[in-house]
Structure formats: structure tokens, C-alpha cells
Design an enzyme around this catalytic site. Structure first.
Site, PDB file in Angstrom:
ATOM      1  N   SER A   1      13.621  60.734  37.154  1.00 52.35           N
ATOM      2  CA  SER A   1      14.257  61.935  37.704  1.00 52.35           C
ATOM      3  C   SER A   1      14.071  63.153  36.811  1.00 52.35           C
ATOM      4  O   SER A   1      15.031  63.798  36.387  1.00 52.35           O
ATOM      5  CB  SER A   1      15.744  61.652  37.950  1.00 52.35           C
ATOM      6  OG  SER A   1      15.900  60.585  38.859  1.00 52.35           O
TER       7      SER A   1
ATOM      8  N   ARG B   1       8.187  68.819  32.245  1.00 51.41           N
ATOM      9  CA  ARG B   1       9.181  69.178  31.210  1.00 51.41           C
ATOM     10  C   ARG B   1      10.315  68.174  31.274  1.00 51.41           C
ATOM     11  O   ARG B   1      10.574  67.551  32.297  1.00 51.41           O
ATOM     12  CB  ARG B   1       9.720  70.599  31.429  1.00 51.41           C
ATOM     13  CG  ARG B   1      10.496  70.782  32.707  1.00 51.41           C
ATOM     14  CD  ARG B   1      10.946  72.225  32.909  1.00 51.41           C
ATOM     15  NE  ARG B   1      11.656  72.391  34.181  1.00 51.41           N
ATOM     16  CZ  ARG B   1      11.051  72.594  35.340  1.00 51.41           C
ATOM     17  NH1 ARG B   1       9.728  72.675  35.385  1.00 51.41           N
ATOM     18  NH2 ARG B   1      11.760  72.733  36.439  1.00 51.41           N
TER      19      ARG B   1
ATOM     20  N   ASP C   1      14.232  60.053  43.762  1.00 47.67           N
ATOM     21  CA  ASP C   1      15.394  59.386  44.352  1.00 47.67           C
ATOM     22  C   ASP C   1      15.671  59.830  45.784  1.00 47.67           C
ATOM     23  O   ASP C   1      16.218  59.062  46.582  1.00 47.67           O
ATOM     24  CB  ASP C   1      16.636  59.569  43.479  1.00 47.67           C
ATOM     25  CG  ASP C   1      17.002  61.027  43.239  1.00 47.67           C
ATOM     26  OD1 ASP C   1      16.245  61.916  43.660  1.00 47.67           O
ATOM     27  OD2 ASP C   1      18.048  61.274  42.618  1.00 47.67           O
TER      28      ASP C   1
END
Length: 543
Positions: free
Chosen positions: A154, A169, A207
Site C-alpha cells: 500500500s 516513494r 487493496d
């Protein structure tokens, strides 16, 4: 009376009328199309390389891991083939020093070690037999011995294949500079291989995409799920799109990676929290504006800042503070005890969370909006216990509830904009085949015409009437209307990062084998058949 009028005035600022809903839908569709055609659009429309959804008949044993915040979760999921599953899981906290490690190896070696521990604990016979075969074979492993794993990661990645993605990042407290620009699936696979584990990282999972997959597997009926949506701390949606409409894949050329085009479809991750960052159609109030200005990412995620649970409590707090500071509005203010049905005077403690940015939790909106207690006793107790407002009057509580309900209803109607745009742009309501009934009754909906939508998140699950507010707005959109709204089935989809990730691993496994059939037409987990009897003895749900 002054307080009631002031509360009604503030609540009216959050009205989101039919005309604005329809304007929002059209602009959302426009930005969806822009995102399908080019990189750098407001709506990212990220290709996920997942090209099929399950229908509940799939069987097999798969693994999933979830790295999101400070915990790492490892799961194995047994798909039973009848829209049900069994889940085994473990969870471990990520040591703080690994979140800011100097090298990728330190973190990913830790993750692989947790997978090894899970296999030894919950699938020991499989693990031992695999080790014995590796020691006795020179020719290497057989694919039949390998767990296919879905990796929910995530963090922002640039995905170039179903199990390929480079880190853009870190967020959420992670900061390992060495990992940026590297393929996170390859990093995990390297450490898994170093331990000699029978695991293949088959899919990189978002997700929200997992939510779609989990809903499609468990939903009733024959139709696959069109959209998976999150309405919780954040908001996002992923939907099934025609592959030939994702035109930017052709422009990307070699960078687009390998694509399984056997189904002619691909799940697209919209990243719709950034819808209308330009603020052309989104509603705006002084409270929205101030929240954005003082946030850590002003001008970004403007849709999310009006819809998601992370922000709704702060919007309400700012609206209440403005009324508290207005000397003409007696919110939480009494001249003497006779003005208060509590026979006391209201006080706000100096250290009340109402004075602190982000101090009011969005769960309070659900509490007060659903408060049917006499004199709004529950709301008043919560104000006292959690927010340092002692002896709030019934009039105070009613004013708070009115404003909170308006903020929640606006969020639901904005959510309907996103849902409607996906339904309309995919033409899922075209050519209905309603079943006629007698006595002028409303036609029944043919099961083949149902548009299934999976949702997850605290707002849609716990905020009072959130789904009904969504449906009310859907009926106000001409391309949907009353008839179309009846065909839209909205159902809760749980555990997209676990069950959903395992299902994406299933799809990836089928694609890697070059199968032309949909993953729902075969027993995708059949290669585990010789181990199933032993594994089933050990498989159990662990919460």
C-alpha cells in the site's frame, strides 16, 4: 432559536443538490476518459494487469501478505468453490528501525522470515515435504509445490506487470531510500528464494482492487462485480474496463509490460481521491477551504477531503468552532442554569479536543447522526466524555447532530457521483431485460442485469443511511433513474488485502500458465490436490 437558525444555516452550506450531482458525474466521466488515454491526468486510471474477476466457483489454496502501515500480515486462503473460503492469518509489528533501514534487504528479509515462520506454523507438512524434495532433487522444484502469493503493497508504485512494480516513494512513516525505483516484488522474491521457501510472488495488489475481487468471489448471483470501492479513512475505486479503452497502454509501448489480453478486459485503479483537484465542480465551503489550506497536501486529493473519514470529523470540528466563537450564537454557552435542561451551565474544557486540529474523530458523526436516544443523551455523553464539553443542552446536541448529518449526507451524495460515473461509462445499464409482472407491479430485475458493486470502509458500513443517501442521489441521475438504481446491488466486501490478494494471485497463476479460459472455469488450485487432505487438517480461521 438563534442557535437552531445558525445550525440550519451551516447545514445548508453542505447541501449538494441534484443539479450539482449531475454536473459532477459528467465531469467525473470526462476525467476518467482522460486518465485512460494519458499519463499524468487528474484521475490516474492505473492499469493493474488483472484481467479477470472470479465468480465464486474457484478452488485452491493461496497465500497473501499485506504491508501497509506498521503491521505485516501473512495469510493463507482456502477457496472452497462455493463463494466461501477459510482464512488462516498471523500479524506482526514492523520494528521501527526497519521502517527507516539503510537497505531494502533489511526490511524484505524480515518479511520473508515472517512468511517462513507462518509456513512452518500453519503448513508444516507442506513445508517439510518441500525441503525434503529440494534436498533429494538436483533438478530443482516443481511448480506444483509452490504457493502462489498476492502481495498487497500500500505505497505508491509504478506497475508494469501483474507482479512487477517499482516504488515511487515511501509514505506512512517508512523511509528506505535504497528501495525507491526498485521492483518491490523482485525484492521480496529474492529474500524468499534465499530462504528456500515454496512461494512465488504472483501478483502485486492494490487493496481497492482486492476489494473488487473479494466481492466478486463472495457475491450472490451469476454476474461478476463491476466496481470495488473504499469509503473509509480514505476513498478509492477500481473497476473492470474494456482493455481497448485503456489506450495509454499502447502509447507506453514496451514500458507497459506483459498483458494477458485473453479476456479483453482489465481492472483499472482510478485513484479517484484526486478527482477534480482543479475544483471545477466539487462543492466548497469555508470549512473545506481552511482544512485543505492547513493540510499537509494542499490542493491535492480534493474529492477525498470531502468524502473520506480522515477528513469529515475535521470539517465538523471547524464548523462547530466557528459557531462557538460567534458571540451571537449560544452553542455550548448559557448565561445561567435555567437556560439549560441539565440545570447547569455548559463548559468547554481548555484542553478539549475541539480546539485541536484533527481533534474530532469521524466516528462521532456516526454516533450523533444515528442518535435516537431521549434528549440526544448519547450525543451529550460523548461530548462530555470524549470532547470535554460538560452539561451540553439538548439544543446544543440537536445543533451538532444537524450539522454532522449534513456533512455525512454530502459525502454519500459525492460517493454516488463516483459510482454513477463508473456505471454509466461502462454502459452496464444498457439494454435491460426486466421480467414483466402482473397488476402493474414494479418489474422484477433479471439477475443477468444486476450491476454488482463491492464496498468496504467504516463510512459505508457504519454511518447511518449512507447507502440510502447514495441511492437517493443515483435516482436523481437521468442515465440511471429509479429503474437503473434498482439494478445496482451494493454489498460489503471484506478483506481485500487478504482474500482479494489471494484471488489476484489465482488470476496471475492462470495467466502465467497461458490459459485462455476465465479463471472461474477451472479449478485453479488443482495443483495442490495431493497436499489438500493434509492441509485441511491444519487450516482454521484465526482472527
Amino acid at each position: 432559536m438563534a442557535l437552531a437558525e445558525a445550525a440550519e444555516r451551516v447545514a445548508a452550506e453542505f447541501e449538494y443538490p441534484k443539479e450539482d450531482v449531475n454536473r459532477g458525474v459528467q465531469h467525473f466521466i470526462k476525467q476518467m476518459n482522460e486518465g485512460l488515454g494519458k499519463e499524468g491526468a487528474t484521475l490516474s486510471q492505473i492499469p493493474t494487469y488483472v484481467t479477470a474477476v472470479p465468480n465464486g466457483t474457484e478452488k485452491g489454496l493461496y497465500m497473501a501478505v499485506d504491508l501497509g502501515r506498521t503491521n505485516f500480515r501473512v495469510c493463507s486462503i482456502q477457496l472452497h468453490g462455493n463463494s466461501t473460503f477459510s482464512l488462516t492469518q498471523s500479524k506482526v509489528k514492523i520494528p521501527q528501525q526497519l521502517m527507516v533501514a539503510k537497505t531494502s534487504h533489511e526490511l524484505f528479509a524480515f518479511l520473508a522470515k515472517q512468511i517462513e515462520t507462518f509456513l512452518k506454523t500453519h503448513h508444516g507438512e507442506h513445508y517439510v515435504s518441500h525441503v525434503e524434495r529440494r534436498q533429494s532433487y538436483i533438478g530443482g522444484e516443481h511448480n506444483a509445490d509452490i504457493f502462489q502469493l498476492g502481495f498487497t503493497f500500500s505505497f505508491p508504485v509504478q506497475q508494469s506487470g501483474i507482479n512487477k512494480g517499482t516504488l515511487i516513494r515511501w509514505t506512512k512513516g517508512f523511509d528506505i531510500h535504497d528501495t525507491i525505483g526498485k521492483d518491490v516484488c523482485a525484492l521480496l522474491q529474492k529474500e524468499i528464494d534465499a530462504l528456500g521457501l515454496p512461494v512465488r510472488v504472483a501478483a502485486l495488489v492494490n487493496d481497492t482492487v482486492g476489494t473488487l475481487m473479494a466481492r466478486s468471489y463472495t457475491s450472490p448471483g451469476k454476474t461478476g462485480t463491476l466496481l470495488g470501492a473504499i469509503f473509509g479513512t480514505g476513498t478509492n475505486g477500481a473497476y473492470v474496463e474494456k482493455l481497448d479503452r485503456v489506450t495509454k497502454l499502447k502509447k507506453m509501448g514496451h514500458a507497459a509490460g506483459d498483458i494477458d489480453n485473453s479476456t479483453g478486459e482489465m481492472i483499472v485503479n482510478t485513484e479517484w481521491g484526486s478527482f477534480d483537484n482543479e475544483m471545477r465542480v466539487l462543492p466548497d465551503t469555508p470549512y473545506d477551504h481552511a482544512l485543505d489550506k492547513e493540510s499537509n497536501n494542499p490542493g491535492i486529493q480534493m474529492f477525498e477531503k470531502r468524502v473520506s473519514g480522515m477528513f469529515l470529523g475535521e470539517i465538523l470540528r471547524r464548523a462547530l468552532v466557528q459557531l462557538i466563537k460567534d458571540p451571537a450564537v449560544p452553542l455550548f454557552s448559557d448565561e445561567h442554569s435555567n437556560q439549560n435542561d441539565m440545570h447547569s451551565t455548559t463548559n468547554i474544557h481548555d484542553n478539549s479536543n475541539l480546539w485541536a486540529q484533527w481533534g474530532l474523530d469521524t466516528s462521532f458523526l456516526s454516533i450523533t447522526s444515528g442518535d435516537n436516544s431521549a434528549g440526544l443523551k448519547v450525543t451529550r455523553q460523548t461530548l462530555d466524555n470524549d470532547y470535554g464539553v460538560s452539561a451540553a443542552s439538548a439544543e446544543d446536541a440537536e445543533a451538532v447532530r444537524l450539522i454532522a448529518s449534513a456533512i455525512g449526507k454530502r459525502a454519500a451524495r459525492l460517493s454516488a457521483v463516483a459510482i454513477a460515473a463508473v456505471v454509466i461509462s461502462t454502459h452496464k445499464l444498457d439494454h435491460p431485460t426486466d421480467i414483466a409482472t402482473t397488476n402493474n407491479a414494479t418489474p422484477e430485475v433479471n439477475e443477468d442485469d444486476v450491476v454488482d458493486i463491492g464496498v468496504d470502509g467504516s463510512l459505508v458500513e457504519f454511518y447511518p443511511n449512507f447507502e440510502e443517501y447514495i441511492r437517493e442521489a443515483l435516482r436523481e441521475i437521468p442515465q440511471i433513474g429509479v429503474r437503473g438504481e434498482r439494478r445496482i446491488r451494493i454489498g460489503i466486501a471484506k478483506d481485500g488485502s487478504g482474500v482479494g490478494a489471494a484471488l489476484i494471485a489465482l488470476v496471475a497463476d492462470k495467466g502465467s500458465r497461458g490459459a485462455s479460459a476465465s479463471p472461474s472455469t477451472a479449478d485453479a488450485g488443482g495443483f495442490f490436490a495431493r497436499f489438500m487432505q493434509d492441509l485441511n487438517r491444519n487450516l482454521r480461521v484465526r482472527v
